[in-house]
Design an enzyme around this catalytic site. Structure first.
Site, PDB file in Angstrom:
ATOM      1  N   ARG A  17       0.832  -1.210   0.000  1.00 56.01           N
ATOM      2  CA  ARG A  17       0.000   0.000   0.000  1.00 56.01           C
ATOM      3  C   ARG A  17       0.868   1.263   0.000  1.00 56.01           C
ATOM      4  NH1 ARG A  17      -4.438  -2.323   4.248  1.00 56.01           N
ATOM      5  NH2 ARG A  17      -5.370  -3.844   2.844  1.00 56.01           N
ATOM      6  N   LYS A  61       6.695  -9.558  -1.804  1.00 58.14           N
ATOM      7  CA  LYS A  61       6.713  -8.101  -2.037  1.00 58.14           C
ATOM      8  C   LYS A  61       7.221  -7.772  -3.451  1.00 58.14           C
ATOM      9  CE  LYS A  61       7.025  -3.619  -1.103  1.00 58.14           C
ATOM     10  NZ  LYS A  61       5.851  -2.755  -1.229  1.00 58.14           N
TER      11      LYS A  61
HETATM   12  P1  NAD Z   1      12.896   7.025   2.913  1.00 55.06           P
HETATM   13  O1  NAD Z   1      14.077   7.242   2.045  1.00 55.06           O
HETATM   14  O2  NAD Z   1      11.841   8.071   3.020  1.00 55.06           O
HETATM   15  O3  NAD Z   1      13.372   6.700   4.416  1.00 55.06           O
HETATM   16  C1  NAD Z   1      14.500   5.920   4.749  1.00 55.06           C
HETATM   17  C2  NAD Z   1      15.018   6.373   6.111  1.00 55.06           C
HETATM   18  O4  NAD Z   1      16.112   5.525   6.497  1.00 55.06           O
HETATM   19  C3  NAD Z   1      15.556   7.812   6.083  1.00 55.06           C
HETATM   20  O5  NAD Z   1      14.971   8.546   7.154  1.00 55.06           O
HETATM   21  C4  NAD Z   1      17.068   7.648   6.274  1.00 55.06           C
HETATM   22  O6  NAD Z   1      17.663   8.707   6.977  1.00 55.06           O
HETATM   23  C5  NAD Z   1      17.118   6.353   7.072  1.00 55.06           C
HETATM   24  N1  NAD Z   1      18.404   5.645   6.977  1.00 55.06           N
HETATM   25  C6  NAD Z   1      19.071   5.301   5.844  1.00 55.06           C
HETATM   26  N2  NAD Z   1      20.206   4.629   6.175  1.00 55.06           N
HETATM   27  C7  NAD Z   1      20.221   4.553   7.526  1.00 55.06           C
HETATM   28  C8  NAD Z   1      21.135   3.999   8.470  1.00 55.06           C
HETATM   29  N3  NAD Z   1      22.259   3.384   8.075  1.00 55.06           N
HETATM   30  N4  NAD Z   1      20.851   4.124   9.787  1.00 55.06           N
HETATM   31  C9  NAD Z   1      19.721   4.770  10.207  1.00 55.06           C
HETATM   32  N5  NAD Z   1      18.826   5.310   9.357  1.00 55.06           N
HETATM   33  C10 NAD Z   1      19.084   5.206   8.037  1.00 55.06           C
HETATM   34  O7  NAD Z   1      12.252   5.637   2.413  1.00 55.06           O
HETATM   35  P2  NAD Z   1      10.752   5.097   2.653  1.00 55.06           P
HETATM   36  O8  NAD Z   1       9.869   5.609   1.573  1.00 55.06           O
HETATM   37  O9  NAD Z   1      10.412   5.276   4.085  1.00 55.06           O
HETATM   38  O10 NAD Z   1      10.973   3.542   2.327  1.00 55.06           O
HETATM   39  C11 NAD Z   1      11.646   2.653   3.217  1.00 55.06           C
HETATM   40  C12 NAD Z   1      11.555   1.237   2.651  1.00 55.06           C
HETATM   41  O11 NAD Z   1      10.180   0.870   2.531  1.00 55.06           O
HETATM   42  C13 NAD Z   1      12.177   1.087   1.259  1.00 55.06           C
HETATM   43  O12 NAD Z   1      12.797  -0.168   1.158  1.00 55.06           O
HETATM   44  C14 NAD Z   1      10.967   1.183   0.327  1.00 55.06           C
HETATM   45  O13 NAD Z   1      11.195   0.538  -0.899  1.00 55.06           O
HETATM   46  C15 NAD Z   1       9.893   0.516   1.172  1.00 55.06           C
HETATM   47  N6  NAD Z   1       8.501   0.933   0.932  1.00 55.06           N
HETATM   48  C16 NAD Z   1       8.181   2.240   0.686  1.00 55.06           C
HETATM   49  C17 NAD Z   1       6.854   2.593   0.480  1.00 55.06           C
HETATM   50  C18 NAD Z   1       6.448   4.030   0.182  1.00 55.06           C
HETATM   51  O14 NAD Z   1       5.311   4.250  -0.291  1.00 55.06           O
HETATM   52  N7  NAD Z   1       7.286   5.021   0.453  1.00 55.06           N
HETATM   53  C19 NAD Z   1       5.840   1.628   0.536  1.00 55.06           C
HETATM   54  C20 NAD Z   1       6.197   0.311   0.829  1.00 55.06           C
HETATM   55  C21 NAD Z   1       7.520  -0.020   1.026  1.00 55.06           C
END
Ligand code: NAD
Length: 303
Positions: free
Chosen positions: A123, A171
């Protein structure tokens, strides 16, 4: 009850952690972005010094990070969770990563005496805001029962897909359809715009036939079509997922020519500086290239 660890407070992790904290779970959080940590602290969570600090204090830890290498570093790296491994700790990775990466990380976690679950999320980010995530869980029966109350605090639909590794693989199958649909919608609506058709009438027609899809029907009217192209789900992440999908399919000898073509379309969007925009903005990339008007619905507010 000991604190629950949460690492990765981005577009998805921040609302998911906020829902856990608001619903009575006591969190210890970490992110490279101090502002995201501060937002959780304001809700009552505690800030950790890093992953090893979280492993020392929590026996249930969630991660929501961008990519495979981020999860590997946070879990198995020199300052990672396994540094302070304690028995009976369960690590729940909710990121979308390479299934072989999940297998590698699970093996490292097991070798450290801990347990691993993969629980990627379906979602949209707006669902995460409302606590309406869908989870695809790969876990032992015992670990699944243990983490279920926390997943219920973040989501409304929880699927136990099988043993560790099955969540991530499910996924990728799901995102193949979601991310490629977005590219198909982009091409179809760019064509419609070039014909000078009414956007509202075109959508009305499509939504009444088998041509419609969840991206066009549910996601786009709250994003690009109402002029909101902030992520949501970033084009960079969609490109990452298609790269994982093409690699996994190639490993298994499954030809995926449409996924490969769509991946390069997303790559083109990144080259055009759209990487940090929502994946519904794929249609804007095409409209800019073709010098045609971007599709926008009148008088509608972004979600
Ligand atoms: P994002 O880039 O908005 O957030 C990632 C977060 O991780 C950031 O706040 C970053 O600072 C932090 N981060 C990165 N490396 C780090 C580390 N070494 N230590 C601590 N923090 C660290 O990404 P998102 O949209 O939240 O997506 C996260 C995951 O979920 C991804 O794998 C994405 O594919 C998946 N996902 C995203 C969505 C969506 O709609 N955005 C939906 C389902 C799944």
């Amino acid at each position: 009850m000991s604190k629950i660890g949460f690492i990765g407070l981005g577009r998805m992790g921040r609302p998911m952690a906020s829902n856990l904290q608001r619903k009575g779970f006591d969190l210890l959080v970490h992110d490279l972005n101090a502002a995201s940590v501060e937002a959780l602290v304001e809700l009552g969570a505690a800030a950790a010094r890093g992953p090893a600090d979280i492993a020392a204090q929590c026996d249930l830890i969630f991660t929501m990070l961008p990519a495979t290498q981020d999860v590997e570093q946070v879990v198995l790296g020199p300052a990672g969770l396994t540094v302070n491994a304690r028995p009976a700790t369960v690590i729940v990775d909710m990121s979308t990563i390479d299934p072989k990466g999940t297998d590698r990380i699970a093996a490292g976690v097991k070798a450290a005496g801990m347990s691993m679950v993969d629980a990627p999320v379906g979602r949209l980010a707006s669902h995460a805001d409302r606590g309406e995530c869908l989870f695809m869980v790969g876990a032992s029966a015992t670990d699944f029962a243990r983490i279920r109350p926390m997943l219920e605090a973040m989501g409304t639909t929880i699927h136990h897909c099988g043993e560790v590794g099955t969540g991530t693989r499910t996924k990728l199958v799901n995102n193949y359809l979601a991310v490629v649909s977005c590219q198909l919608n982009a091409e179809a609506l760019a064509l419609s715009q070039s014909f000078g058709l009414s956007l509202e009438k075109t959508l009305e027609v499509i939504h009444g036939t088998t041509a419609t899809n969840g991206q066009l029907k549910i996601a786009w009217p709250t994003k690009v079509l109402v002029d909101d192209i902030e992520p949501g789900f970033a084009i960079d992440l969609a490109h990452k997922d298609l790269s994982l999908i093409v690699a996994a399919a190639n490993d298994n000898g499954v030809p995926v020519p449409v996924a490969a073509a769509a991946r390069e379309a997303y790559n083109m969007a990144r080259a055009a500086s759209f990487g940090r925009k929502d994946f519904s903005a794929m249609v804007d990339v095409l409209c800019e290239l073709a010098s045609i008007e971007k599709p926008r619905l009148p008088n509608k507010q972004p979600n």
